[in-house]
Design an enzyme around this catalytic site. Structure first.
Site, PDB file in Angstrom:
ATOM      1  N   GLU A 123      -4.304  -2.584  -6.234  1.00 11.01           N
ATOM      2  CA  GLU A 123      -3.533  -3.511  -5.424  1.00 11.01           C
ATOM      3  C   GLU A 123      -4.272  -4.690  -4.536  1.00 11.01           C
ATOM      4  OE1 GLU A 123      -2.013  -2.762  -0.726  1.00 11.01           O
ATOM      5  OE2 GLU A 123      -3.261  -1.296  -1.772  1.00 11.01           O
ATOM      6  N   LYS A 140      -8.253  -1.541  -4.917  1.00 10.86           N
ATOM      7  CA  LYS A 140      -7.984  -2.662  -3.632  1.00 10.86           C
ATOM      8  C   LYS A 140      -9.198  -3.477  -4.056  1.00 10.86           C
ATOM      9  CE  LYS A 140      -5.922  -4.433   0.105  1.00 10.86           C
ATOM     10  NZ  LYS A 140      -4.994  -4.925  -0.068  1.00 10.86           N
ATOM     11  N   ASP A 163      -6.194   0.154   3.936  1.00 10.70           N
ATOM     12  CA  ASP A 163      -4.834   0.209   3.012  1.00 10.70           C
ATOM     13  C   ASP A 163      -6.076   1.122   1.716  1.00 10.70           C
ATOM     14  OD1 ASP A 163      -3.187  -0.981   4.180  1.00 10.70           O
ATOM     15  OD2 ASP A 163      -3.672  -3.089   3.507  1.00 10.70           O
ATOM     16  N   ALA A 205      -3.867  -8.671  -2.098  1.00  7.14           N
ATOM     17  CA  ALA A 205      -3.432  -8.779  -1.458  1.00  7.14           C
ATOM     18  C   ALA A 205      -2.993  -9.540  -1.249  1.00  7.14           C
ATOM     19  CB  ALA A 205      -4.919  -9.354  -0.919  1.00  7.14           C
ATOM     20  N   THR A 252       1.430  -0.796   0.442  1.00  7.15           N
ATOM     21  CA  THR A 252       0.148   0.005  -0.087  1.00  7.15           C
ATOM     22  C   THR A 252       0.841   1.183   0.114  1.00  7.15           C
ATOM     23  OG1 THR A 252      -1.635  -1.464   1.238  1.00  7.15           O
ATOM     24  CG2 THR A 252      -1.936   0.977   1.742  1.00  7.15           C
TER      25      THR A 252
END
Length: 229
Positions: free
Chosen positions: A119, A40, A57, A121, A19
């Site tokens: 992004e 995200k 995040d 995980a 992040t």
């Protein structure tokens, strides 16, 4: 006019600074006069804010992007438990699938930002369900990958294996970022030097260790012109 660019950001593990680096990518692009958006798709580990699940995040990505979007578009799947996404989804009575996540990402791409950062995980091979991995999202979207390497003991093995998996999935490694997770020492610098010689993609920057993370400081450590031109 430079073509619009989109990248999938993954890491060698969880808690390696994805992040921070994703936010820094957005910030650095903003400073180059680019329009930016961060996303995200799935976040596990959320707090209830006014009755809605919110992930720190995703909020950080929103703060760094130049285009303002509703939270639900930046983080369409927000899961309360801070555990692996497929387990967090099961606890919440939900099921994750690549089809749904791909649709969410395609909607973000319609914003037509100069730079879109998606992004992931955890690391590259994070399960969504019993058959699908989150890495499949990058494959379906055909997104070049930026790998965040947490510089610590074991990082060389983790980084090289992750890079090999990314390329085996048919995706280019657009570059990697060395993120120092502790005060630098000679071994840490040697690790970065070793990776620079062995990784199948360019080093985009070396984020220094910081007691308090600063997106602006991380952005200054990145070199994006070649990536965005």
């Amino acid at each position: 006019m430079a073509a619009r660019k989109a990248f999938f950001v993954t890491g060698t593990d969880t808690e390696v600074g994805k992040t921070l680096v994703s936010s820094a990518l957005l910030t650095a692009a903003n400073q180059l006069g680019k329009t930016t958006v961060g996303m995200k798709p799935v976040a596990a580990g959320c707090e209830s804010v006014d009755g809605q699940w919110r992930n720190e995040d995703a909020l950080a990505l929103m703060a760094s992007a130049s285009l303002e979007l509703p939270y639900e578009q930046v983080n369409p799947v927000a899961l309360p438990a801070a555990i692996a996404p497929h387990l967090a989804a099961a606890q919440a009575g939900r099921r994750l699938s690549l089809d749904r996540l791909t649709g969410f990402c395609q909607a973000i791409m319609m914003q037509r930002a100069d730079l879109t950062v998606i992004e992931g995980a955890g690391g590259w091979r994070v399960p969504l369900n019993e058959r699908e991995m989150l890495s499949g999202l990058a494959s379906r979207m055909q997104l070049p990958v930026i790998l965040v390497v947490g510089i610590r003991l074991g990082c060389i093995n983790h980084a090289i294996l992750t890079a090999e998996a990314i390329r085996r999935d048919g995706l280019p490694l657009a570059g990697w970022v060395a993120n120092h997770l502790s005060a630098p020492d000679e071994v840490a610098e040697q690790n970065v030097q070793t990776l620079t010689s062995m990784m199948p993609g360019p080093l985009l920057g070396e984020v220094p260790w910081m007691e308090a993370a600063s997106v602006e400081t991380a952005a200054q450590a990145l070199s994006l012109r070649a990536l965005l031109d």
